[in-house]
Design a protein around this motif. Structure first.
Motif, mmCIF file in Angstrom:
data_model
loop_
_atom_site.group_PDB
_atom_site.id
_atom_site.type_symbol
_atom_site.label_atom_id
_atom_site.label_comp_id
_atom_site.label_asym_id
_atom_site.label_seq_id
_atom_site.Cartn_x
_atom_site.Cartn_y
_atom_site.Cartn_z
ATOM 1 N N LYS A 1 -7.181 8.273 -4.689
ATOM 2 C CA LYS A 1 -6.281 7.178 -5.250
ATOM 3 C C LYS A 1 -6.276 7.004 -6.507
ATOM 4 C CE LYS A 1 -4.971 2.543 -3.980
ATOM 5 N NZ LYS A 1 -5.332 1.122 -3.154
ATOM 6 N N SER B 1 -0.246 5.165 -7.854
ATOM 7 C CA SER B 1 -0.228 3.977 -6.898
ATOM 8 C C SER B 1 0.989 2.970 -7.520
ATOM 9 C CB SER B 1 -1.629 3.357 -6.926
ATOM 10 O OG SER B 1 -2.517 4.131 -6.212
ATOM 11 N N GLY C 1 1.834 7.310 -3.351
ATOM 12 C CA GLY C 1 0.730 7.785 -2.180
ATOM 13 C C GLY C 1 -0.528 8.349 -3.041
ATOM 14 N N TYR C 2 -1.309 9.124 -2.163
ATOM 15 C CA TYR C 2 -2.742 9.692 -2.641
ATOM 16 C C TYR C 2 -2.160 10.858 -3.400
ATOM 17 C CZ TYR C 2 -5.156 6.944 0.798
ATOM 18 O OH TYR C 2 -5.578 5.923 1.531
ATOM 19 N N SER D 1 -1.030 14.426 -2.145
ATOM 20 C CA SER D 1 -0.364 14.302 -0.749
ATOM 21 C C SER D 1 1.369 14.819 -0.755
ATOM 22 C CB SER D 1 -0.590 12.666 -0.507
ATOM 23 O OG SER D 1 0.508 12.078 -1.266
ATOM 24 N N GLU E 1 3.249 12.952 0.314
ATOM 25 C CA GLU E 1 4.286 11.807 -0.263
ATOM 26 C C GLU E 1 4.449 11.999 -1.547
ATOM 27 O OE1 GLU E 1 4.614 6.993 -0.625
ATOM 28 O OE2 GLU E 1 2.762 7.892 0.444
ATOM 29 N N HIS E 2 3.288 12.430 -2.524
ATOM 30 C CA HIS E 2 3.336 12.866 -3.667
ATOM 31 C C HIS E 2 4.080 13.947 -4.025
ATOM 32 C CE1 HIS E 2 0.480 14.358 -7.321
ATOM 33 N NE2 HIS E 2 1.642 14.060 -7.800
#
Length: 229
Positions: free
Chosen positions: A113, A118, A123-124, A127, A129-130
């Motif tokens: 993280k 953030s 996200g992480y 990841s 999402e990233h």
């Protein structure tokens, strides 16, 4: 060993990152004053070099001393367009922002993280999402896509790392400019370095490309601890 490294790194990073030769107005009121809606343009927003990230001194009870910590303008982060999030997300992928494992590192090392990601709601580190968000926005920029394929996972406890001192954002129509100053440290080599960099992006429709990078000379020096640390 981990606890010792956690104690050592904040001191070394505070010595390295705690001082800046640039006076920065970090008030959210000042940042908001730099934002104005435009009548035309793909993203209908203009920002005149507003601070997104800076450093402040904070007391650490476990160390009984003040250390330099990263602060982010959360109000600005909430107002960013997706193109601006992509530009900042790209820049902050490759330099640390007090990244730490969310709990214990899992076997895949997929729960790192970072403060900047953030704030950008990505996200992480590394990841889906990233990287999925950045790969979509930079889908027409093959060089950036190649760089993203080597996404690093470096926690703030690493003995060799880089971190941000300041990040400024400027948006004029379809052009997004991310300027930052950053520093690095390699404890085993007793080495430190610092530089500034400007990344200029062009946003068109729902895609963005990196068009130019201007990087200063890297200033290198020997890491020295005060006696008694």
């Amino acid at each position: 060993m981990l606890l010792a490294l956690r104690a050592l790194l904040p001191f070394s990073l505070a010595l390295l990152f705690g001082c800046s030769s640039t006076e920065t107005d970090t008030s959210t009121e000042g940042a908001a004053a730099g934002i104005a809606l435009t009548e035309t343009g793909a993203h209908a927003v203009t920002r005149s070099k507003v601070p997104f990230l800076w450093r402040e001194q904070a007391y650490d009870a476990s160390l009984h001393d003040s250390i330099s910590i990263i602060t982010i303008d959360q109000k600005l982060a909430e107002e960013l367009t997706d193109a601006e999030r992509a530009a900042l997300g790209y820049v902050t992928t490759f330099i640390g922002s007090e990244c730490d494992w969310d709990g214990k590192a899992n076997p895949e090392f997929s729960n790192l993280k970072c403060k900047t990601l953030s704030a950008l709601k990505l996200g992480y580190q590394c990841s889906i999402e990233h990287l999925g968000f950045l790969q979509h926005w930079f889908r027409n920029d093959q060089e950036v896509l190649i760089q993203l394929a080597s996404c690093p996972r470096i926690p703030f406890t690493a003995s060799s790392q880089q971190t941000f001192d300041e990040i400024y954002l400027t948006t004029q129509g379809d052009t997004i400019n991310v300027w930052f100053s950053a520093s690095g440290v390699n404890l085993p080599m007793n080495a430190t370095w610092e530089w500034t960099e400007e990344n200029i992006f062009l946003a068109q429709d729902d895609a963005i490309s990196l068009v130019r990078t201007n990087k200063s000379e890297v200033i290198r020096s020997e890491l020295k601890f005060d006696e008694g640390l």
